[in-house]
Design a protein around this motif. Structure first.
Motif, PDB file in Angstrom:
ATOM      1  N   LEU A   1      48.808 -40.270  24.681  1.00 57.79           N
ATOM      2  CA  LEU A   1      48.136 -41.438  24.130  1.00 57.79           C
ATOM      3  C   LEU A   1      47.877 -41.174  22.656  1.00 57.79           C
ATOM      4  O   LEU A   1      47.184 -40.221  22.300  1.00 57.79           O
ATOM      5  CB  LEU A   1      46.812 -41.710  24.861  1.00 57.79           C
ATOM      6  CG  LEU A   1      46.019 -42.906  24.351  1.00 57.79           C
ATOM      7  CD1 LEU A   1      46.782 -44.212  24.560  1.00 57.79           C
ATOM      8  CD2 LEU A   1      44.663 -42.969  25.042  1.00 57.79           C
ATOM      9  N   ILE A   2      48.472 -42.002  21.783  1.00 59.42           N
ATOM     10  CA  ILE A   2      48.326 -41.772  20.345  1.00 59.42           C
ATOM     11  C   ILE A   2      47.547 -42.878  19.641  1.00 59.42           C
ATOM     12  O   ILE A   2      47.161 -42.708  18.483  1.00 59.42           O
ATOM     13  CB  ILE A   2      49.687 -41.560  19.648  1.00 59.42           C
ATOM     14  CG1 ILE A   2      50.604 -42.763  19.828  1.00 59.42           C
ATOM     15  CG2 ILE A   2      50.336 -40.274  20.146  1.00 59.42           C
ATOM     16  CD1 ILE A   2      51.886 -42.686  18.998  1.00 59.42           C
ATOM     17  N   MET A   3      47.305 -44.001  20.338  1.00 55.14           N
ATOM     18  CA  MET A   3      46.561 -45.072  19.696  1.00 55.14           C
ATOM     19  C   MET A   3      46.027 -46.066  20.715  1.00 55.14           C
ATOM     20  O   MET A   3      46.670 -46.340  21.721  1.00 55.14           O
ATOM     21  CB  MET A   3      47.455 -45.829  18.718  1.00 55.14           C
ATOM     22  CG  MET A   3      46.724 -46.873  17.931  1.00 55.14           C
ATOM     23  SD  MET A   3      47.866 -47.991  17.156  1.00 55.14           S
ATOM     24  CE  MET A   3      46.780 -49.360  16.923  1.00 55.14           C
ATOM     25  N   VAL A   4      44.849 -46.592  20.431  1.00 58.48           N
ATOM     26  CA  VAL A   4      44.266 -47.695  21.187  1.00 58.48           C
ATOM     27  C   VAL A   4      43.854 -48.747  20.165  1.00 58.48           C
ATOM     28  O   VAL A   4      43.250 -48.414  19.145  1.00 58.48           O
ATOM     29  CB  VAL A   4      43.031 -47.248  22.004  1.00 58.48           C
ATOM     30  CG1 VAL A   4      42.439 -48.421  22.773  1.00 58.48           C
ATOM     31  CG2 VAL A   4      43.393 -46.108  22.947  1.00 58.48           C
ATOM     32  N   GLY A   5      44.212 -50.003  20.421  1.00 52.28           N
ATOM     33  CA  GLY A   5      43.850 -51.087  19.525  1.00 52.28           C
ATOM     34  C   GLY A   5      43.380 -52.295  20.308  1.00 52.28           C
ATOM     35  O   GLY A   5      43.533 -52.359  21.534  1.00 52.28           O
ATOM     36  N   SER A   6      42.813 -53.276  19.599  1.00 52.25           N
ATOM     37  CA  SER A   6      42.346 -54.494  20.258  1.00 52.25           C
ATOM     38  C   SER A   6      42.422 -55.669  19.298  1.00 52.25           C
ATOM     39  O   SER A   6      42.561 -55.486  18.087  1.00 52.25           O
ATOM     40  CB  SER A   6      40.915 -54.324  20.763  1.00 52.25           C
ATOM     41  OG  SER A   6      40.008 -54.222  19.691  1.00 52.25           O
ATOM     42  N   THR A   7      42.316 -56.854  19.857  1.00 55.01           N
ATOM     43  CA  THR A   7      42.255 -58.068  19.065  1.00 55.01           C
ATOM     44  C   THR A   7      41.399 -59.100  19.787  1.00 55.01           C
ATOM     45  O   THR A   7      41.372 -59.126  21.018  1.00 55.01           O
ATOM     46  CB  THR A   7      43.655 -58.648  18.777  1.00 55.01           C
ATOM     47  OG1 THR A   7      43.533 -59.756  17.884  1.00 55.01           O
ATOM     48  CG2 THR A   7      44.368 -59.078  20.032  1.00 55.01           C
ATOM     49  N   GLY A   8      40.688 -59.906  19.011  1.00 52.91           N
ATOM     50  CA  GLY A   8      39.833 -60.951  19.577  1.00 52.91           C
ATOM     51  C   GLY A   8      38.372 -60.613  19.376  1.00 52.91           C
ATOM     52  O   GLY A   8      37.952 -59.482  19.609  1.00 52.91           O
ATOM     53  N   THR A   9      37.597 -61.589  18.902  1.00 54.79           N
ATOM     54  CA  THR A   9      36.177 -61.421  18.647  1.00 54.79           C
ATOM     55  C   THR A   9      35.395 -62.451  19.452  1.00 54.79           C
ATOM     56  O   THR A   9      35.775 -63.624  19.492  1.00 54.79           O
ATOM     57  CB  THR A   9      35.884 -61.623  17.138  1.00 54.79           C
ATOM     58  OG1 THR A   9      36.695 -60.722  16.394  1.00 54.79           O
ATOM     59  CG2 THR A   9      34.422 -61.378  16.825  1.00 54.79           C
ATOM     60  N   ILE A  10      34.317 -62.026  20.082  1.00 59.64           N
ATOM     61  CA  ILE A  10      33.479 -62.937  20.841  1.00 59.64           C
ATOM     62  C   ILE A  10      32.351 -63.411  19.929  1.00 59.64           C
ATOM     63  O   ILE A  10      31.638 -62.606  19.327  1.00 59.64           O
ATOM     64  CB  ILE A  10      32.906 -62.250  22.105  1.00 59.64           C
ATOM     65  CG1 ILE A  10      34.035 -61.588  22.910  1.00 59.64           C
ATOM     66  CG2 ILE A  10      32.130 -63.257  22.956  1.00 59.64           C
ATOM     67  CD1 ILE A  10      35.212 -62.472  23.217  1.00 59.64           C
TER      68      ILE A  10
END
Length: 178
Positions: free
Chosen positions: A84-93
């Motif tokens: 595992l080299i990266m974790v990302g996300s998108t979207g804001t509540i």
């Protein structure tokens, strides 16, 4: 793999033959560990994955949702090993509980999100992969906030990164900070 084995388990490989005969046991242990580490991802039913090499167009191989918000995990693949080299996300509540998402959803974040420079991943990932001798990437994505599930994407990202930090005393190498 960059995952720590439980303290009461030891593996000692004296040669390649012994390693190969014990690799199945190690792989089962690693998969169990990954399932525990990322159990929070199992509840997200809208998900998929894709493989990417430097010979591919990221825009063409990426099958992530163009409308969905959530998280994505990037693994460097070397034969049977995955890191595992990266974790990302998108979207804001928003304060009222609604989702604010950028056009293009997870797809756009993976393909055009900036990393390693002020330009999209479709340009920077191949260069970084070559500099680190990474043959291919596996990208897993999960919609965490939709009509059926309401998990804040950055919260889920934080859980995964915290679990990784607890096990490895660092973040994945392509995550600069959180």
């Amino acid at each position: 793999m960059n995952l720590k084995a439980p303290q009461n388990v030891e593996f000692l490989f004296l040669n390649k033959k012994e390693f190969n005969s014990n690799y199945t046991d190690l792989n089962i242990l690693s998969n169990r560990h990954l399932n525990i580490m990322y159990k929070e991802l199992k509840k997200f039913k809208t998900n998929n994955s894709f493989n990417y090499t430097t010979n591919d167009s990221l825009e063409e191989v990426c099958n992530a949702s163009e409308n969905g918000s959530g998280v994505f995990l990037v693994y460097a693949v070397d034969g049977e090993e995955k890191e595992l080299i990266m974790v990302g996300s998108t979207g804001t509540i928003q304060n009222d509980g609604t989702l604010k998402s950028k056009n293009g959803g997870l797809f756009d974040k993976i393909v055009n999100g900036h990393q390693f420079a002020k330009t999209g991943r479709k340009y920077t990932w191949p260069t970084q992969m070559k500099s680190e001798n990474i043959a291919s990437l596996e990208v897993y994505w999960y919609e965490t906030f939709n009509a059926k599930t309401n998990a804040i994407p950055t919260y889920v990202e934080g859980l995964i990164l915290q679990n990784f930090l607890d096990e490895n005393a660092r973040l994945p190498r392509w995550n600069v900070a959180f």
